[in-house]
Design an enzyme around this catalytic site. Structure first.
Site, short mmCIF file in Angstrom:
data_model
loop_
_atom_site.label_atom_id
_atom_site.label_comp_id
_atom_site.label_asym_id
_atom_site.label_seq_id
_atom_site.Cartn_x
_atom_site.Cartn_y
_atom_site.Cartn_z
N CYS A 247 0.83 -1.20 0.00
CA CYS A 247 0.00 0.00 0.00
C CYS A 247 0.87 1.25 0.00
O CYS A 247 1.79 1.39 0.81
CB CYS A 247 -0.93 -0.01 1.21
SG CYS A 247 -1.96 1.46 1.34
N CYS B 132 -6.75 -0.36 8.15
CA CYS B 132 -5.92 0.83 7.91
C CYS B 132 -5.46 1.37 9.24
O CYS B 132 -6.29 1.65 10.13
CB CYS B 132 -6.67 1.89 7.12
SG CYS B 132 -5.61 3.29 6.66
N PHE C 237 -1.71 33.28 3.32
CA PHE C 237 -2.14 31.95 2.89
C PHE C 237 -2.95 31.32 4.02
O PHE C 237 -2.69 30.20 4.45
CB PHE C 237 -0.96 31.06 2.51
CG PHE C 237 -0.05 31.63 1.48
CD1 PHE C 237 -0.34 31.50 0.12
CD2 PHE C 237 1.11 32.31 1.84
CE1 PHE C 237 0.51 32.04 -0.84
CE2 PHE C 237 1.97 32.84 0.88
CZ PHE C 237 1.66 32.71 -0.46
N GLU D 108 -5.86 35.28 1.60
CA GLU D 108 -5.97 33.97 0.96
C GLU D 108 -6.43 34.15 -0.48
O GLU D 108 -7.26 35.02 -0.77
CB GLU D 108 -6.96 33.10 1.73
CG GLU D 108 -7.42 31.83 1.06
CD GLU D 108 -6.29 30.87 0.75
OE1 GLU D 108 -6.26 30.36 -0.39
OE2 GLU D 108 -5.44 30.65 1.64
N ASP E 183 1.80 30.36 5.76
CA ASP E 183 1.50 28.93 5.62
C ASP E 183 1.17 28.64 4.16
O ASP E 183 0.03 28.35 3.81
CB ASP E 183 0.34 28.54 6.53
CG ASP E 183 0.05 27.05 6.50
OD1 ASP E 183 0.88 26.28 5.99
OD2 ASP E 183 -1.03 26.65 6.98
N CYS F 287 4.72 22.64 4.60
CA CYS F 287 4.48 21.22 4.38
C CYS F 287 5.51 20.64 3.43
O CYS F 287 5.33 19.53 2.92
CB CYS F 287 3.07 20.98 3.85
SG CYS F 287 2.72 21.81 2.28
#
Length: 399
Positions: free
Chosen positions: A56, A134, A265, A285, A331, A357
């Site tokens: 997976c 999961c 953001f 944004e 962000d 991220c």
């Protein structure tokens, strides 16, 4: 002398790496590589908790024990910065989300005759793993997969694929099905019955011409800082509640005690609403639907928040605008915020809290901030996507 056949670390894409630079999949630090290339498990090699691992593609590192995984999360951030010639003053301990904590997921579904397969794609393949268990999804999301197979058997054409997108909201599970075909009254009624029977917050379908809500007993919201905000179908949320809290706490701890803040953001207001309890916040944004939801929620709660629809890639805040704020929260999406970082580098804002991220784009943007006179005081690595190679962080820059 370092033994060349011992795995020393985990590389950015999840392979184990020896001292002489050889890469081996599914190897953990301390494993030994045999003469035939086999991986001989060492003290940090863990038994994967999921029967679908390693096929997976939802997880890449279940074979690594928790301390080694935490080291990997931190090393991803440190390594990205080192690649740009930057070191943080302090690397704080990483936050790692627990198993079965993921509150949003995008899965694929395909109908194969009478059988419907739902799951993540295999690593490096389009083939799906039909999830019977999961270890990363919140149990409320996973519980929907079995009944969804039955529903999709009626509305998914044979040998056709659909996207199954789920989010946990204040009212329960928000479900978006993309690529389905709903024809006739019976199929339409089946959607409403499914939403009611399984207590969904909302059921939305997209047959290719935009989202259509088929079940929503009350307006769907998510809450930030105690403020409920209208939630567009599968809008962005931090992956886990505890991960969101870790990011918000790291940002809040770095801000000055008073003065206006800008959240750039801002999305639906993850940081803006948490910070707007006792101080004014400007939130910008580029997605209009998110701005409208944030503005309405902040107004209802009477928060001191000004929400602005602004494309920060094409029209970043310039120094004259930035210098009105005591601190900036940033962000951006995975690509980073090069244009805005360059404007910040020319500004005099005392503190920049950069939530990322993507350690690589963060490090590239950090180069501009450091060149402009900021120092990277600290970084806080966050592993919300447990057992994956995806890492987030909060970097605190000060003049």
């Amino acid at each position: 002398m370092t033994d060349p056949d011992i795995i020393l670390r985990i590389a950015a894409k999840g392979d184990g790496v020896t001292a002489d630079g050889r890469h081996f999949p599914l190897a953990a630090p301390g494993d030994r590589i045999a003469a035939d290339g086999a991986v001989l498990p060492g003290p940090h090699h863990a038994a994967p908790p999921c029967i679908h691992f390693p096929a997976c593609g939802g997880c890449a590192l279940q074979h690594v024990d928790d301390p080694s995984y935490a080291d990997f999360v931190s090393a991803r951030v440190i390594g990205a910065l080192a690649g740009q010639g930057i070191a943080a003053g302090t690397v704080l301990g990483p936050h790692i989300s627990p198993p079965r904590a993921r509150r949003r997921a995008a899965l694929r579904a395909v109908r194969q005759g009478k059988r419907v397969v739902i799951g993540f794609a295999e690593s490096g393949s389009h083939a799906l793993v039909d999830l019977s268990v999961c270890e990363i999804l919140d149990s409320r999301l996973f519980a929907l997969l079995a009944p969804l197979r039955g529903l999709l058997g009626a509305i998914l054409p044979d040998k056709r694929a659909a996207h199954v997108k789920m989010s946990l909201t204040d009212q329960g599970v928000d479900l978006l099905l993309e690529g389905v075909r709903v024809g006739g009254l019976a199929a339409d009624e089946a959607l409403g019955a499914f939403g009611q029977d399984h207590g969904l917050a909302r059921l939305t379908i997209d047959e290719g011409d935009g989202p259509q809500t088929r079940w929503e007993p009350e307006p769907v919201t998510v809450s930030f800082g105690g403020v409920a905000v209208g939630f567009p179908p599968f809008a962005f949320l931090q992956a886990t509640p505890d991960g969101e809290a870790a990011l918000v706490d790291a940002v809040a701890a770095a801000l000055p005690p008073s003065g206006p803040i800008a959240d750039l953001f801002c999305g639906l207001g993850t940081f803006a609403l948490a910070l707007a309890t006792a101080r004014p916040v400007y939130a910008a944004e580029g997605a209009r639907d998110l701005v409208l939801s944030l503005k309405a929620g902040a107004n209802r709660a009477q928060r001191r928040l000004a929400a602005d629809h602004r494309d920060l890639f094409r029209r970043p805040l310039v120094p004259a605008e930035l210098d009105r704020f005591a601190a900036i929260v940033l962000d951006p999406p995975r690509a980073g915020a090069r244009e805005q970082a360059m404007q910040l580098a020319a500004a005099r804002v005392p503190v920049v809290a950069y939530v990322s991220c993507n350690p690589a784009s963060f490090a590239r943007d950090a180069v501009h901030l450091v060149a402009g006179g900021y120092r990277l005081e600290s970084v806080k690595p966050v592993g919300q996507f447990r057992w994956s190679t995806h890492v987030e962080l909060v970097g605190i820059f000060r003049r």
